[in-house]
Design a protein around this motif. Structure first.
Motif, PDB file in Angstrom:
ATOM      1  N   PRO A   1      -4.297  11.806 -10.922  1.00 49.08           N
ATOM      2  CA  PRO A   1      -3.670  11.249 -12.117  1.00 49.08           C
ATOM      3  C   PRO A   1      -2.896   9.969 -11.806  1.00 49.08           C
ATOM      4  O   PRO A   1      -2.235   9.878 -10.768  1.00 49.08           O
ATOM      5  N   SER A   2      -2.979   9.005 -12.672  1.00 51.11           N
ATOM      6  CA  SER A   2      -2.305   7.723 -12.449  1.00 51.11           C
ATOM      7  C   SER A   2      -0.790   7.889 -12.506  1.00 51.11           C
ATOM      8  O   SER A   2      -0.257   8.546 -13.401  1.00 51.11           O
ATOM      9  N   PRO A   3      -0.067   7.282 -11.550  1.00 54.77           N
ATOM     10  CA  PRO A   3       1.402   7.357 -11.574  1.00 54.77           C
ATOM     11  C   PRO A   3       2.033   6.291 -12.468  1.00 54.77           C
ATOM     12  O   PRO A   3       3.258   6.238 -12.578  1.00 54.77           O
ATOM     13  N   GLY A   4       1.203   5.443 -13.085  1.00 53.17           N
ATOM     14  CA  GLY A   4       1.735   4.351 -13.884  1.00 53.17           C
ATOM     15  C   GLY A   4       1.392   3.018 -13.267  1.00 53.17           C
ATOM     16  O   GLY A   4       0.775   2.937 -12.196  1.00 53.17           O
ATOM     17  N   PRO A   5       1.782   1.931 -13.919  1.00 51.73           N
ATOM     18  CA  PRO A   5       1.379   0.603 -13.450  1.00 51.73           C
ATOM     19  C   PRO A   5       1.971   0.246 -12.086  1.00 51.73           C
ATOM     20  O   PRO A   5       3.090   0.653 -11.752  1.00 51.73           O
ATOM     21  N   LEU A   6       1.206  -0.519 -11.334  1.00 52.27           N
ATOM     22  CA  LEU A   6       1.631  -1.012 -10.029  1.00 52.27           C
ATOM     23  C   LEU A   6       2.521  -2.237 -10.223  1.00 52.27           C
ATOM     24  O   LEU A   6       2.182  -3.161 -10.960  1.00 52.27           O
ATOM     25  N   VAL A   7       3.671  -2.238  -9.551  1.00 49.09           N
ATOM     26  CA  VAL A   7       4.602  -3.362  -9.631  1.00 49.09           C
ATOM     27  C   VAL A   7       4.379  -4.270  -8.423  1.00 49.09           C
ATOM     28  O   VAL A   7       4.413  -3.816  -7.279  1.00 49.09           O
ATOM     29  N   GLU A   8       4.137  -5.534  -8.676  1.00 47.67           N
ATOM     30  CA  GLU A   8       3.966  -6.506  -7.600  1.00 47.67           C
ATOM     31  C   GLU A   8       5.332  -7.119  -7.296  1.00 47.67           C
ATOM     32  O   GLU A   8       5.814  -7.999  -8.003  1.00 47.67           O
ATOM     33  N   LEU A   9       5.973  -6.647  -6.243  1.00 47.15           N
ATOM     34  CA  LEU A   9       7.303  -7.120  -5.871  1.00 47.15           C
ATOM     35  C   LEU A   9       7.249  -8.364  -5.001  1.00 47.15           C
ATOM     36  O   LEU A   9       8.126  -9.214  -5.051  1.00 47.15           O
ATOM     37  N   GLN A  10       6.220  -8.466  -4.190  1.00 46.26           N
ATOM     38  CA  GLN A  10       5.963  -9.677  -3.399  1.00 46.26           C
ATOM     39  C   GLN A  10       4.513  -9.651  -2.950  1.00 46.26           C
ATOM     40  O   GLN A  10       4.089  -8.677  -2.324  1.00 46.26           O
ATOM     41  N   ARG A  11       3.781 -10.688  -3.260  1.00 46.04           N
ATOM     42  CA  ARG A  11       2.388 -10.779  -2.820  1.00 46.04           C
ATOM     43  C   ARG A  11       2.227 -12.046  -2.000  1.00 46.04           C
ATOM     44  O   ARG A  11       2.405 -13.152  -2.501  1.00 46.04           O
ATOM     45  N   SER A  12       1.892 -11.870  -0.732  1.00 47.63           N
ATOM     46  CA  SER A  12       1.745 -13.010   0.178  1.00 47.63           C
ATOM     47  C   SER A  12       0.303 -13.277   0.544  1.00 47.63           C
ATOM     48  O   SER A  12       0.000 -14.332   1.121  1.00 47.63           O
ATOM     49  N   GLY A  13      -0.598 -12.338   0.252  1.00 50.16           N
ATOM     50  CA  GLY A  13      -1.995 -12.528   0.600  1.00 50.16           C
ATOM     51  C   GLY A  13      -2.776 -11.244   0.465  1.00 50.16           C
ATOM     52  O   GLY A  13      -2.259 -10.222  -0.002  1.00 50.16           O
ATOM     53  N   PRO A  14      -4.057 -11.243   0.877  1.00 47.46           N
ATOM     54  CA  PRO A  14      -4.886 -10.039   0.792  1.00 47.46           C
ATOM     55  C   PRO A  14      -4.286  -8.893   1.601  1.00 47.46           C
ATOM     56  O   PRO A  14      -3.726  -9.123   2.685  1.00 47.46           O
ATOM     57  N   PRO A  15      -4.365  -7.653   1.106  1.00 47.08           N
ATOM     58  CA  PRO A  15      -3.766  -6.514   1.816  1.00 47.08           C
ATOM     59  C   PRO A  15      -4.216  -6.384   3.268  1.00 47.08           C
ATOM     60  O   PRO A  15      -3.407  -6.029   4.138  1.00 47.08           O
ATOM     61  N   GLU A  16      -5.483  -6.663   3.537  1.00 46.27           N
ATOM     62  CA  GLU A  16      -5.985  -6.489   4.894  1.00 46.27           C
ATOM     63  C   GLU A  16      -5.442  -7.543   5.864  1.00 46.27           C
ATOM     64  O   GLU A  16      -5.636  -7.426   7.081  1.00 46.27           O
TER      65      GLU A  16
ATOM     66  N   LYS B   1      15.220   0.262 -14.186  1.00 51.04           N
ATOM     67  CA  LYS B   1      16.206   0.450 -13.114  1.00 51.04           C
ATOM     68  C   LYS B   1      15.510   0.536 -11.762  1.00 51.04           C
ATOM     69  O   LYS B   1      15.980  -0.053 -10.770  1.00 51.04           O
ATOM     70  N   PHE B   2      14.399   1.273 -11.699  1.00 52.14           N
ATOM     71  CA  PHE B   2      13.656   1.345 -10.443  1.00 52.14           C
ATOM     72  C   PHE B   2      13.218  -0.037  -9.987  1.00 52.14           C
ATOM     73  O   PHE B   2      13.372  -0.387  -8.812  1.00 52.14           O
ATOM     74  N   VAL B   3      12.651  -0.814 -10.878  1.00 45.72           N
ATOM     75  CA  VAL B   3      12.185  -2.150 -10.512  1.00 45.72           C
ATOM     76  C   VAL B   3      13.345  -2.994  -9.995  1.00 45.72           C
ATOM     77  O   VAL B   3      13.226  -3.697  -8.979  1.00 45.72           O
TER      78      VAL B   3
ATOM     79  N   ASP C   1       4.423 -12.386   6.044  1.00 46.87           N
ATOM     80  CA  ASP C   1       3.461 -11.419   6.579  1.00 46.87           C
ATOM     81  C   ASP C   1       3.477 -10.106   5.800  1.00 46.87           C
ATOM     82  O   ASP C   1       2.762  -9.172   6.164  1.00 46.87           O
ATOM     83  N   PHE C   2       4.269 -10.027   4.736  1.00 49.27           N
ATOM     84  CA  PHE C   2       4.429  -8.791   3.965  1.00 49.27           C
ATOM     85  C   PHE C   2       3.952  -8.964   2.527  1.00 49.27           C
ATOM     86  O   PHE C   2       4.188  -9.996   1.898  1.00 49.27           O
ATOM     87  N   ASN C   3       3.283  -7.925   2.031  1.00 48.84           N
ATOM     88  CA  ASN C   3       3.186  -7.666   0.600  1.00 48.84           C
ATOM     89  C   ASN C   3       4.107  -6.487   0.300  1.00 48.84           C
ATOM     90  O   ASN C   3       4.232  -5.570   1.125  1.00 48.84           O
ATOM     91  N   VAL C   4       4.746  -6.505  -0.862  1.00 53.31           N
ATOM     92  CA  VAL C   4       5.611  -5.389  -1.259  1.00 53.31           C
ATOM     93  C   VAL C   4       5.208  -4.948  -2.656  1.00 53.31           C
ATOM     94  O   VAL C   4       5.139  -5.770  -3.584  1.00 53.31           O
ATOM     95  N   TRP C   5       4.919  -3.648  -2.792  1.00 59.84           N
ATOM     96  CA  TRP C   5       4.453  -3.069  -4.047  1.00 59.84           C
ATOM     97  C   TRP C   5       5.398  -1.965  -4.489  1.00 59.84           C
ATOM     98  O   TRP C   5       6.134  -1.406  -3.676  1.00 59.84           O
ATOM     99  N   GLY C   6       5.326  -1.620  -5.761  1.00 62.26           N
ATOM    100  CA  GLY C   6       6.145  -0.528  -6.266  1.00 62.26           C
ATOM    101  C   GLY C   6       5.376   0.392  -7.198  1.00 62.26           C
ATOM    102  O   GLY C   6       4.549  -0.066  -7.986  1.00 62.26           O
ATOM    103  N   LEU C   7       5.625   1.687  -7.103  1.00 59.22           N
ATOM    104  CA  LEU C   7       5.079   2.699  -8.011  1.00 59.22           C
ATOM    105  C   LEU C   7       6.187   3.679  -8.343  1.00 59.22           C
ATOM    106  O   LEU C   7       6.946   4.082  -7.456  1.00 59.22           O
ATOM    107  N   CYS C   8       6.244   4.088  -9.601  1.00 59.47           N
ATOM    108  CA  CYS C   8       7.331   4.988 -10.007  1.00 59.47           C
ATOM    109  C   CYS C   8       6.835   5.975 -11.062  1.00 59.47           C
ATOM    110  O   CYS C   8       6.958   5.734 -12.268  1.00 59.47           O
ATOM    111  N   PRO C   9       6.274   7.105 -10.630  1.00 57.26           N
ATOM    112  CA  PRO C   9       5.857   8.120 -11.610  1.00 57.26           C
ATOM    113  C   PRO C   9       7.071   8.639 -12.363  1.00 57.26           C
ATOM    114  O   PRO C   9       8.115   8.913 -11.758  1.00 57.26           O
TER     115      PRO C   9
END
Length: 464
Positions: free
Chosen positions: A148-163, A182-184, A206-214
């Motif tokens: 089940p989906s936990p809800g939308p993905l929050v892009e907190l910092q995107r620096s490049g492809p995940p790999e 508040k979580f965001v 060198d980091f990507n940072v993502w957020g999820l909050c069911p």
């Protein structure tokens, strides 16, 4: 074009395989250890790891898992890690009862059958195989269905492809649907706190940072010692192993399914709580109480445990787990040592010239003052005093320690300072103060910084 860039280009041109996850049960007691296969899962997203660095050569972790091609015996993937069971088996409870914990291994979906081996360090720190099994990617029992989906993905910092980056996933637990904003905000605040500390500050790109909050039905998480129980989405709570400040979740299957909706190499769980607390286990996850006055420090300190397997360097607090003094062996962690012998000290190459080993410091005064604060804090907890009073005591301790540490002759040197790994005697740390030692506004020590840099390179570095 040199070999390394050519290899990187060839790997980048290949389609990225999906993430294969092995869920298993790890159980036993202080004297026995058992592993049982639970389920095989094909996660929804491609594997986020660096295809140029599939083999872990850091020699970190109490455990190590390897994935080998069955046909050729070629090593395809490996990672060091630590486990909740590995901590629990050293607790007094493990001498009385047996328990089991859900755990997971994740690696790129292989093209053909593979042999997966789990290894554990022995008393001499050598890895010995403790479990092995075969995985066939064509096995119809592998479950490819999305949870089940936990809800939308929050892009907190995107620096490049995940790999090509180290992907840090921040999960929220105990936040209701109305508290999503508040979580965001909490996640953004603590992300910024992380990138104020070296080496994260210099390695931010060198980091990507993502957020999820069911969404949670109730605000907050469990704190059994205070009679508070919550069925929070990720199952996080205080009082792990009977330590009120230790925040863990034992619901591995649950949080793994939630996390599968984001690319991640590391995970930090933010619990929606005011009480001081957190935890961190190497290559599993870190936790922090989002509303604590000390959340920025705890977020960074616990990520040090989780990301680079850094040891706690303090010794005046009651340990949550750990070996008895007579069982003391050389720690696998880079920033703690059971010897100050210049010929055997693991960070001898970083020792400041002219620094005596062991290195003198004001240990007696520090220990006396720290224990005084600790006893006062216990009294306040027992009396159920408000968190604000605990914070004032922590602040007073912080001021006292900042006044004491770093002012003597070797206060900024790399040496071998006795007192680390929950022991006042017999273990040594590299510098007098560090993020892994006190709550002071100090940097990571030189050894911790070097270790963090090495791990970041494993996920965001060029091929070796």
């Amino acid at each position: 074009m040199t070999l390394a860039p050519l290899l990187a280009a060839l790997l980048a041109a290949q389609p990225t395989p999906r993430t294969l996850r092995v869920d298993y049960v790890h159980g036993g007691d202080a004297a026995t250890e058992m592993f049982s296969l639970d389920r095989l899962v094909l996660e929804p997203l491609p594997f986020p790891g660096n295809p140029a660095r599939p083999i872990d050569e850091t020699n970190l972790g109490r455990y190590l898992f390897e994935v080998r091609d069955r046909a050729t015996n070629r090593l395809l993937y490996s990672r060091g890690f630590a486990t909740i069971f590995g901590e629990w088996e050293t607790t007094p409870e493990a001498k009385r009862v047996r328990r089991s914990f859900s755990e997971s291994l994740r690696f790129p979906r292989p093209a053909g059958p593979v042999q997966v081996s789990v290894k554990k360090r022995d008393a001499e720190n050598a890895f010995r195989e403790v479990w092995t099994f075969t995985v066939d990617p064509a096995d119809p029992a592998i479950d490819p269905s999305p949870p089940p989906s936990p809800g939308p993905l929050v892009e907190l910092q995107r620096s490049g492809p995940p790999e090509q980056k180290l992907d840090l996933l921040i999960l929220g637990d105990g936040y209701t649907a109305k508290e999503r904003d508040k979580f965001v905000a909490d996640a953004r605040k603590l992300t910024e706190a992380l990138f104020q500390k070296s080496p994260f500050k210099e390695r931010r790109k060198d980091f990507n940072v993502w957020g999820l909050c069911p969404p949670a039905q109730e605000s907050g998480v469990s704190r059994p010692s205070s009679g508070v129980h919550r069925r929070s989405p990720l199952g996080a709570g205080y009082d792990a192993f009977g330590a009120e400040r230790y925040v863990l979740t034992f619901e591995n299957r649950t949080w793994r399914d939630v996390a599968s909706y984001a690319p991640y190499d590391a995970v930090e769980i933010l619990v929606n709580g005011r009480t001081y607390g957190g935890g961190g286990i190497f290559n599993l996850y870190a936790t922090a109480a989002a509303d604590s006055l000390w959340a920025p420090y705890v977020f960074v300190h616990e990520l040090g445990h989780h990301l680079a397997g850094l040891a706690d360097e303090y010794f005046t607090s009651d340990p949550v787990y750990g070996p008895a003094p007579e069982e003391r062996v050389e720690p696998w962690e880079r920033n703690a040592s059971a010897t100050a012998d210049p010929a055997k000290l693991k960070w001898r190459a970083l020792v400041t010239a002219g620094t005596p080993l062991p290195t003198p410091w004001q240990e007696e005064r520090f220990s006396r003052e720290a224990r005084t604060f600790q006893e006062e804090r216990k009294k306040l907890r027992q009396q159920g005093r408000p968190e604000e009073e605990i914070d004032r005591l922590f602040s007073a301790q912080k001021r006292a320690e900042e006044e004491l540490l770093g002012k003597d002759r070797y206060g900024r040197a790399v040496g071998a300072f006795e007192g680390a790994n929950y022991e006042a005697k017999g273990y040594f740390r590299p510098q007098e103060d560090c993020v892994m030692f006190t709550r002071d506004d100090v940097p990571f020590c030189a050894v911790c910084r070097a270790t963090l840099d090495e791990v970041i390179d494993l996920y965001a570095g060029a091929p070796r």
